[in-house]
Design an enzyme around this catalytic site. Sequence first.
Site, PDB file in Angstrom:
ATOM      1  CG  HIS A 190      -2.297   0.506   0.955  1.00  0.00           C
ATOM      2  ND1 HIS A 190      -2.749   1.713   1.429  1.00  0.00           N
ATOM      3  CD2 HIS A 190      -3.335  -0.026   0.263  1.00  0.00           C
ATOM      4  CE1 HIS A 190      -4.000   1.906   1.057  1.00  0.00           C
ATOM      5  NE2 HIS A 190      -4.382   0.862   0.345  1.00  0.00           N
ATOM      6  CG  HIS A 290      -7.925  -1.397  -6.817  1.00  0.00           C
ATOM      7  ND1 HIS A 290      -8.524  -0.181  -6.566  1.00  0.00           N
ATOM      8  CD2 HIS A 290      -7.460  -1.831  -5.624  1.00  0.00           C
ATOM      9  CE1 HIS A 290      -8.422   0.114  -5.290  1.00  0.00           C
ATOM     10  NE2 HIS A 290      -7.796  -0.866  -4.682  1.00  0.00           N
TER      11      HIS A 290
END
Length: 384
Positions: A190, A290
């Site tokens: 992330h 995603h």
Amino acid sequence: MKITAIRPYAARVGIRNQLLVKVETDNGLYGWGESGLSGREMAVIGAIEHYAGFLVGRDPMAISALWQEMYRSQYFEGGRVLQAAVSAIDIALYDIKGKALGVPVYELLGGKNRNFIPTFATTSAAPGPEMIEQAKALMEAGWKAMRLSVSGHEEKEVYEPREHIAETARWCVEARKALGDTIVLGVDFHHRLNVAEAASFCQKMPSGTLDFIEEPIRDETPEAYESLRRMTDIPFAIGEEFASKWQFLPYIERDIHQFNRLDVCNVGGLTEAMKVAGWSEAHYVDMMPHNPLGPVCTAATLHFSAAVANFAWLETRSSPVETHLGFDDATLFPVRPVLEGAVYRIPEGPGLGIEVDEALLQEAVYQPWEAPHLKRRDGSVTNW
């Protein structure tokens, strides 16, 4: 047929906000889209209202031309806020066109390349024995690819990368031993690391431990990823925050990454997503979309995933070990994609194949949300 209204709805659904957009027409057809810029929904609504000013009265079937006009209608073209707005409108236009022609959206994208969409899941327990048990449960339920947990991801205030990378690496090694060689394993950092920290993490594991590492560092500088590429043989999965084909350009052309984490609700909708997919195919980069948002995003991404040749897995957050509670509420979304084991079936109805209870959506309350503003122990700001 003309566009008569573009209506954005920002509302809390389950554990997160969703920004849905309805495009209406004068013959009664309408389409739904979704924006992916979580936490900045009000900014995206402002952009949508700007675009509605010149889109009302236009032909919704002219999707490509309207995309170009939205992108080029201001001197300061592009950017994540504007592209999140373009994405939602673009997806809604495909929904309308599919309904008008009586075909599922994937037919507008060239037809199906596959009959179902395999997914990857993510463990939710911190690195340790419980994480491995969750991974085993996912394997038993049919998953062949998954992301393992990373240490410290649950932190809300302080994050020190060096305190977590060794622990994560150790349990990745243990997971590979316990799960065997056939399962695809990855991790998602992330953006929390720098080049040296990411290299240190990769070097703490035997080659072959991981099949991909997702977003280990920030993406603004492709040269930084090239530097990291020289220090590790783990494939990179990058791109969930990219807002155009131009952001993907250096990563594709320089052969930096192996998986595109494209988000149809951020990149510019299905119009732009298909361009990125074709470009990626020429460089043998697979699409690994995603998909952490709501059912409208999932439906749009399923059609995209069905239509592209170079596809790996679709992200799901609805596995037995990590359920985003309520985000695909059956009352609010009476017709929606539903996970079947580890796969999604491709919607076959006209358009996206999704329905939204607009009356319930209007009653839902938007709750302002900020991502954690993490700091290191010395007080300096770091990435979430």
